[in-house]
Design an enzyme around this catalytic site. Structure first.
Site, PDB file in Angstrom:
ATOM      1  N   CYS A 182      41.817  29.244  14.532  1.00 59.86           N
ATOM      2  CA  CYS A 182      43.102  29.420  13.852  1.00 59.86           C
ATOM      3  C   CYS A 182      44.179  29.959  14.795  1.00 59.86           C
ATOM      4  CB  CYS A 182      42.924  30.362  12.662  1.00 59.86           C
ATOM      5  SG  CYS A 182      44.440  30.610  11.735  1.00 59.86           S
ATOM      6  N   SER A 187      37.628  30.349   2.564  1.00 58.95           N
ATOM      7  CA  SER A 187      37.483  29.643   3.844  1.00 58.95           C
ATOM      8  C   SER A 187      36.067  29.876   4.342  1.00 58.95           C
ATOM      9  CB  SER A 187      38.500  30.186   4.854  1.00 58.95           C
ATOM     10  OG  SER A 187      39.788  29.964   4.368  1.00 58.95           O
ATOM     11  N   LEU A 188      35.213  28.903   4.104  1.00 55.35           N
ATOM     12  CA  LEU A 188      33.795  29.094   4.404  1.00 55.35           C
ATOM     13  C   LEU A 188      33.473  28.570   5.802  1.00 55.35           C
ATOM     14  CD1 LEU A 188      31.436  30.337   2.872  1.00 55.35           C
ATOM     15  CD2 LEU A 188      30.805  28.046   2.097  1.00 55.35           C
ATOM     16  N   HIS A 189      33.729  27.318   6.031  1.00 53.25           N
ATOM     17  CA  HIS A 189      33.649  26.683   7.354  1.00 53.25           C
ATOM     18  C   HIS A 189      32.272  26.655   7.997  1.00 53.25           C
ATOM     19  CE1 HIS A 189      37.900  26.461   6.952  1.00 53.25           C
ATOM     20  NE2 HIS A 189      38.167  27.709   7.300  1.00 53.25           N
ATOM     21  N   CYS A 214      39.758  34.371  13.384  1.00 52.92           N
ATOM     22  CA  CYS A 214      38.998  33.104  13.286  1.00 52.92           C
ATOM     23  C   CYS A 214      39.252  32.262  14.547  1.00 52.92           C
ATOM     24  CB  CYS A 214      39.403  32.321  12.039  1.00 52.92           C
ATOM     25  SG  CYS A 214      39.084  33.229  10.517  1.00 52.92           S
ATOM     26  N   CYS A 237      47.903  37.888  12.216  1.00 47.32           N
ATOM     27  CA  CYS A 237      46.675  38.064  11.433  1.00 47.32           C
ATOM     28  C   CYS A 237      45.660  38.790  12.306  1.00 47.32           C
ATOM     29  CB  CYS A 237      46.139  36.693  11.026  1.00 47.32           C
ATOM     30  SG  CYS A 237      44.707  36.780   9.924  1.00 47.32           S
ATOM     31  N   ASN A 285      42.121  20.903  12.831  1.00 48.24           N
ATOM     32  CA  ASN A 285      43.311  20.676  13.659  1.00 48.24           C
ATOM     33  C   ASN A 285      43.060  21.337  14.992  1.00 48.24           C
ATOM     34  OD1 ASN A 285      45.620  19.427  12.417  1.00 48.24           O
ATOM     35  ND2 ASN A 285      45.538  21.098  10.920  1.00 48.24           N
ATOM     36  N   GLU A 292      46.195  37.026   6.179  1.00 51.55           N
ATOM     37  CA  GLU A 292      45.086  37.090   5.228  1.00 51.55           C
ATOM     38  C   GLU A 292      45.622  37.793   3.969  1.00 51.55           C
ATOM     39  OE1 GLU A 292      41.916  36.114   4.536  1.00 51.55           O
ATOM     40  OE2 GLU A 292      42.198  37.429   2.810  1.00 51.55           O
ATOM     41  N   SER A 329      44.004  31.802  -0.738  1.00 51.42           N
ATOM     42  CA  SER A 329      42.918  31.508   0.182  1.00 51.42           C
ATOM     43  C   SER A 329      42.540  32.751   0.995  1.00 51.42           C
ATOM     44  CB  SER A 329      43.369  30.384   1.123  1.00 51.42           C
ATOM     45  OG  SER A 329      42.350  30.041   2.011  1.00 51.42           O
TER      46      SER A 329
END
Ligand code: SAH
Length: 349
Positions: A120, A219-221, A117, A113, A295, A165, A196
């Site tokens: 991730c 995915s706002l976070h 992020c 990806c 996680n 993504e 997502s």
């Protein structure tokens, strides 16, 4: 001549090809059934296809069928995590989650990806390529084939939440959605599919025009740009206001509830004032907030929020009439954050 990926083709495309080969049109449907109902991975195993036609088909088409490199099964809840080897040697991850309401498969859409992020694992080894529609589809088939002896086993839900993504592989993902929904194929209803995204604004607007009744998950976070900038590089390109406007536009067209993913990271985005700010920003959007205790991945030292902070955060949202729940964690004994298994495998190599 490069062989065509037959699983990336629609039935009408295959019918056109087959008639051009001088075969009757109904053969395409026979092949489709062998591929998607019988889950065959070779033309020579297809009972209603003659040997000479199989030879001809084999020269023109390839049948994508990833090999299982490893499979971990949770003793707690039956969750299965697969590492799959693609034809070109790349590795992806697929997860089967078993719920009372049915079986759900989490598929990867890219190898690696490029979104970066911070929390991730999928992004740590960079980006290799987007998956073909047939490669996304074959993840569901591979899982189903593993359960071929289980009576009535069926995958009823799909989440595009594995590695990659999805909106950065737009055309292939849309084709995959059409194929997986095809009544002659795997026949999974759009309402049982969630896509997502980390927030690619132009593609969200484009997706709205497709008018597919899938669930859009964002995915706002973070509750604001200041925090989102520090954990999600995409936020430098598309600010939260622009992203939330795109969500409103999407909702206006598709009339579907939007789901927001929010990973609770201790000391970063999990305080009462963050929940209050988030509630203010989401007001007016028909939505559900999925709270996920982050996680921790080995590459980065993010910590889960405390139980107290999680409860407080959830309550603030619910008291502000924003529907929020904490996501139940499946497969905790085979714990591997998204992309973590693949990273471990690559390190070993
Ligand atoms: N690229 C897409 C889909 C893949 S990730 C997206 O960003 O939405 C699927 C979900 O898992 C996303 O919400 C992502 O932000 C989240 N995620 C990734 N790593 C995580 C971690 N370590 N803890 C909790 N959620 C994580």
């Amino acid at each position: 001549m490069d062989k065509k990926d037959i699983k990336s083709m629609t039935l009408s495309e295959l019918e056109r090809d087959i008639t051009e080969m001088g075969q009757p049109k109904f053969r395409a449907m026979q092949i489709f059934r062998q591929l998607f109902s019988k889950l065959k991975t070779s033309f020579f195993d297809m009972s209603d296809i003659s040997k000479s036609l199989a030879t001809e088909l084999d020269l023109r088409y390839r049948i994508t069928a990833p090999k299982i490199v490893s499979k971990l099964v949770s003793k707690i809840d039956g969750t299965e995590k697969y590492l799959l080897l693609l034809d070109d040697g790349n590795i992806i991850e697929t997860v089967l989650m078993r719920y009372e309401h049915g079986n759900s498969v989490c598929v990867s859409t890219q190898v690696g990806c490029k979104m970066g992020c911070a929390f991730c694992a999928s992004t740590k080894n960079g980006f290799v390529r987007g998956l073909e529609p047939g490669e996304i589809l074959s993840q569901i088939e591979t899982v189903t084939r593993e359960h071929i002896l289980e009576k009535d086993f069926r995958v009823s839900n799909i989440v595009l939440m594995g590695i990659g993504e999805p909106l950065d592989n737009y055309d292939n993902v849309i084709r995959f959605l059409n194929l997986v929904n095809d009544k002659n194929g795997l026949c999974i209803g759009y309402r049982h599919i969630s896509l997502s995204t980390c927030g690619l604004v132009p593609q969200i607007k484009r997706l709205a025009t497709e008018e597919l009744p899938i669930t859009l998950s964002i995915s706002l976070h973070a509750p604001n740009d200041e925090i989102r900038d520090t954990i999600m590089p995409i936020n430098h390109k598309y600010k939260m206001a622009e992203l939330l406007d795109a969500c409103r536009e999407y909702q206006k067209i598709c009339q579907r509830r939007i789901s927001f993913e929010y990973a609770l990271i201790s000391g970063v985005n999990d305080k009462k004032e963050h929940a209050e700010e988030l509630a203010r920003r989401l007001r007016g959007i028909m939505c559900h907030v999925n709270l996920i205790p982050v996680n921790s991945i080995r590459e980065k030292n993010f910590k889960k929020s405390s139980k107290n902070d999680i409860i407080l955060f959830t309550n603030v949202l619910n008291n502000s009439k924003i529907n929020a729940t904490v996501r139940r964690k499946l497969g905790s004994d085979i714990n591997a954050a998204c992309g973590q298994l693949r990273n471990d495998h690559m390190k070993k190599d």
